[in-house]
Write a protein that holds these residues in place. Structure first.
Motif, mmCIF file in Angstrom:
data_model
loop_
_atom_site.group_PDB
_atom_site.id
_atom_site.type_symbol
_atom_site.label_atom_id
_atom_site.label_comp_id
_atom_site.label_asym_id
_atom_site.label_seq_id
_atom_site.Cartn_x
_atom_site.Cartn_y
_atom_site.Cartn_z
ATOM 1 N N GLN A 43 0.074 11.265 -3.632
ATOM 2 C CA GLN A 43 -0.829 12.139 -4.375
ATOM 3 C C GLN A 43 -2.252 11.608 -4.495
ATOM 4 O OE1 GLN A 43 1.156 12.633 -8.140
ATOM 5 N NE2 GLN A 43 2.893 13.768 -7.256
ATOM 6 N N THR A 44 -2.411 10.276 -4.527
ATOM 7 C CA THR A 44 -3.733 9.714 -4.842
ATOM 8 C C THR A 44 -4.434 9.033 -3.669
ATOM 9 O OG1 THR A 44 -2.795 7.599 -5.576
ATOM 10 C CG2 THR A 44 -3.002 9.342 -7.224
ATOM 11 N N VAL A 45 -3.684 8.622 -2.638
ATOM 12 C CA VAL A 45 -4.314 7.934 -1.510
ATOM 13 C C VAL A 45 -4.621 8.960 -0.421
ATOM 14 C CG1 VAL A 45 -4.077 6.125 0.234
ATOM 15 C CG2 VAL A 45 -3.076 5.807 -2.037
ATOM 16 N N PRO A 46 -5.888 9.240 -0.152
ATOM 17 C CA PRO A 46 -6.224 10.245 0.861
ATOM 18 C C PRO A 46 -5.936 9.747 2.284
ATOM 19 C CG PRO A 46 -8.214 9.175 0.071
ATOM 20 C CD PRO A 46 -7.083 8.655 -0.781
ATOM 21 N N GLY A 47 -5.677 10.679 3.180
ATOM 22 C CA GLY A 47 -5.475 10.332 4.582
ATOM 23 C C GLY A 47 -4.081 9.871 4.919
ATOM 24 N N VAL A 48 -3.152 9.892 3.944
ATOM 25 C CA VAL A 48 -1.762 9.485 4.185
ATOM 26 C C VAL A 48 -0.984 10.704 4.653
ATOM 27 C CG1 VAL A 48 0.358 8.654 3.129
ATOM 28 C CG2 VAL A 48 -1.816 7.579 2.554
ATOM 29 N N SER A 49 -0.412 10.632 5.863
ATOM 30 C CA SER A 49 0.291 11.782 6.415
ATOM 31 C C SER A 49 1.759 11.816 6.020
ATOM 32 C CB SER A 49 0.163 11.784 7.947
ATOM 33 O OG SER A 49 0.696 10.587 8.488
ATOM 34 N N VAL A 50 2.396 10.641 5.910
ATOM 35 C CA VAL A 50 3.812 10.619 5.572
ATOM 36 C C VAL A 50 4.172 9.272 4.956
ATOM 37 C CG1 VAL A 50 4.444 9.822 7.890
ATOM 38 C CG2 VAL A 50 6.151 10.977 6.490
ATOM 39 N N VAL A 51 5.114 9.303 4.017
ATOM 40 C CA VAL A 51 5.644 8.090 3.398
ATOM 41 C C VAL A 51 7.161 8.120 3.585
ATOM 42 C CG1 VAL A 51 5.880 6.736 1.298
ATOM 43 C CG2 VAL A 51 3.787 8.057 1.693
ATOM 44 N N VAL A 52 7.702 7.112 4.284
ATOM 45 C CA VAL A 52 9.129 7.077 4.602
ATOM 46 C C VAL A 52 9.764 5.860 3.925
ATOM 47 C CG1 VAL A 52 10.846 7.000 6.439
ATOM 48 C CG2 VAL A 52 8.686 8.199 6.801
ATOM 49 N N PRO A 53 10.487 6.063 2.820
ATOM 50 C CA PRO A 53 11.163 4.937 2.162
ATOM 51 C C PRO A 53 12.525 4.669 2.789
ATOM 52 C CG PRO A 53 11.437 6.916 0.850
ATOM 53 C CD PRO A 53 10.628 7.318 2.065
ATOM 54 N N SER A 54 13.062 3.473 2.540
ATOM 55 C CA SER A 54 14.399 3.120 3.022
ATOM 56 C C SER A 54 15.000 2.076 2.092
ATOM 57 C CB SER A 54 14.350 2.600 4.458
ATOM 58 O OG SER A 54 13.535 1.450 4.540
ATOM 59 N N ARG A 55 16.334 1.980 2.147
ATOM 60 C CA ARG A 55 17.043 0.981 1.352
ATOM 61 C C ARG A 55 17.894 0.143 2.297
ATOM 62 N NH1 ARG A 55 20.065 2.866 -3.729
ATOM 63 N NH2 ARG A 55 19.330 0.880 -4.506
ATOM 64 N N ILE A 56 18.113 -1.112 1.928
ATOM 65 C CA ILE A 56 18.830 -2.045 2.799
ATOM 66 C C ILE A 56 19.872 -2.794 1.982
ATOM 67 C CG2 ILE A 56 18.610 -4.041 4.323
ATOM 68 C CD1 ILE A 56 15.775 -3.139 4.915
ATOM 69 N N LEU A 57 21.080 -2.851 2.537
ATOM 70 C CA LEU A 57 22.192 -3.528 1.887
ATOM 71 C C LEU A 57 22.783 -4.539 2.865
ATOM 72 C CD1 LEU A 57 24.296 -3.698 -0.459
ATOM 73 C CD2 LEU A 57 25.553 -1.879 0.720
ATOM 74 N N SER A 58 22.946 -5.782 2.442
ATOM 75 C CA SER A 58 23.532 -6.821 3.295
ATOM 76 C C SER A 58 25.029 -6.893 3.042
ATOM 77 C CB SER A 58 22.881 -8.182 3.008
ATOM 78 O OG SER A 58 21.513 -8.152 3.325
ATOM 79 N N GLU A 59 25.805 -6.590 4.066
ATOM 80 C CA GLU A 59 27.263 -6.581 3.933
ATOM 81 C C GLU A 59 27.910 -6.938 5.268
ATOM 82 O OE1 GLU A 59 29.303 -6.383 1.516
ATOM 83 O OE2 GLU A 59 27.940 -5.817 -0.120
#
Length: 440
Positions: A113-129
């Motif tokens: 919402q606040t940083v201009p010029g950002v086209s996409v934000v892709v989060p991820s989660r990681i689990l060590s098993e």
């Protein structure tokens, strides 16, 4: 002809037959003292070999580092959750025995919402098993990601396919293995269409993805994924549905509980020229949102620039070492040629008495030094090219031999012979013929 008349050396080179006789005389003199000539050329051999080999090894290391950085994406900004140092957790966390840290949904929303010029934000989660295929297992990472993950990380699916948006929405138990996981879990069969098990959950394998390069940006962090580690990528919604927000681990009798909303997020900027300014804005935003150092930002563009500067410094250091080696080799040639002038004083006197000019003597000795340094340069180039090949074969280190480096090293060896051969040649030419003939 006036120019040739004023310069006897140029006049000598204008007569190919006379020049060839002088070259033959120099080659004969070198061949008569084979061992001494070889030992004299050793300094040049090692100097030239060090130039070629060190440039190849340095160029290979730089190329590999820059290639890994480019694979992270020039338009990407990578955010990572990092377990904070001991003592930075709150008192509430200490009482609940659950360590809460890292990137949050609030961070992702504010970046969008606040940083201009950002086209996409892709989060991820990681689990060590542990990842299982029947009775075969391997330690690895379970990555909860979105379908755009391969594009964002510049990684190819080399067999099968990646999961789709529909499979993400339906929270289906499907997965994609990286090459390391596929090789370790399915050494004798094709994994596509089969299943792997993680903590009692089974995931159908849709495809195989190429391994990720060595992570750039330092050690630590829950999401550090290194070359050679097994990875299983599943839909983000599936991981959240099955494991929740809090991860529990039992390791060596100890109990650990961590609550991390996102282990990693990739922010793509529309314009590559604005990546660094947007990274600074995200740093400022995360610094305000987080009271403890539980995040890290990696900007591939900045890392690439640092790698290029490091390469320049590395090249200067290697060039200085090679220059010192060639200087030592040149001094050795000068030393031996001065001794040769003393030994051949009577020969010089005879040649002068038979009509040889000072220019003839200068050219004769210069040709000998050039032949010595040139032969050393050729052997040095062969040795210098062989060393990177051997290093790459036995040590597995990437080396890159540029086409210009052997040619440059050889020319430097020739110029070294000329530079360090001028003084002995001039000293021989200036001898008094009468005194030279009387020398015993």
């Amino acid at each position: 002809m006036s120019l040739l008349a004023r310069h006897p050396i140029l006049r000598l080179f204008a007569s190919p037959q006379h020049l060839w006789r002088t070259v033959s005389l120099g080659m004969k003199s070198i061949w008569l003292n084979k061992l001494r000539s070889f030992l004299t050329a050793l300094g040049v051999i090692f100097g030239v070999a060090s130039v070629v080999a060190m440039l190849a090894i340095g160029e290979g290391a730089s190329h590999e580092a820059q290639e890994q950085i480019r694979r992270l994406g020039s338009q990407n900004i990578i955010l990572e959750s990092v377990k904070p140092p001991d003592g930075q957790g709150s008192s509430a966390e200490a009482r609940s025995m659950v360590l809460e840290y890292g990137l949050t949904t609030r961070d992702m929303q504010q970046i969008r919402q606040t940083v201009p010029g950002v086209s996409v934000v892709v989060p991820s989660r990681i689990l060590s098993e542990n990842i299982w295929n029947l009775d075969r297992s391997v330690d690895g990472q379970i990555l909860g990601v979105l379908p755009v993950y391969p594009e964002m990380r510049n990684r190819r699916v080399i067999q099968g396919r990646f999961f789709t948006d529909l499979e993400l929405q339906e929270k289906l138990p499907v997965c994609v293995l990286n090459q390391t996981a596929a090789t370790k879990l399915f050494p004798l069969s094709t994994p596509k269409g089969k299943s792997v098990r993680v903590k009692g959950y089974y995931y159908k394998i849709l495809g195989i993805m190429e391994d990720e390069g060595q992570r750039i940006g330092g050690e630590g962090g829950s999401s550090a994924s290194n070359a050679g580690s097994a990875q299983v990528m599943i839909p983000f919604s599936t991981l959240m549905d099955q494991y929740g927000e809090t991860f529990f681990r039992m390791r060596s009798g100890s109990f650990e509980a961590e609550k991390v909303e996102f282990h990693e997020a990739i922010v793509r900027v529309d314009d590559v020229t604005q990546v660094e300014s947007r990274a600074n804005a995200i740093r400022h935003l995360l610094g305000k949102n987080h009271k403890k150092e539980d995040w890290r930002i990696i900007v591939p563009v900045e890392l690439l620039r640092q790698a290029e500067r490091t390469k320049q410094i590395f090249s200067i250091v290697l060039g200085s070492i090679a220059a010192i080696s060639l200087l030592v080799g040149g001094i050795g040639i000068m030393n031996i040629m001065l001794a040769s002038v003393t030994e051949r004083t009577r020969e010089i006197g005879i040649r002068r008495a038979m009509g040889a000019r000072q220019a003839d003597i200068v050219v004769q000795f210069l040709i000998e030094t050039v032949l010595l340094s040139g032969a050393g340069g050729v052997m040095g180039v062969i040795l210098g090219v062989s060393i990177p090949i051997a290093v790459e074969h036995f040590a597995g280190v990437t080396t890159v031999v540029k086409v210009w480096s052997p040619a440059l090293a050889f020319l430097i060896s020739v110029f070294t012979g000329i530079a360090f051969g001028i003084y002995p040649a001039r000293r021989a030419a200036r001898m008094n013929p009468v005194e030279a003939l009387r020398h015993e």
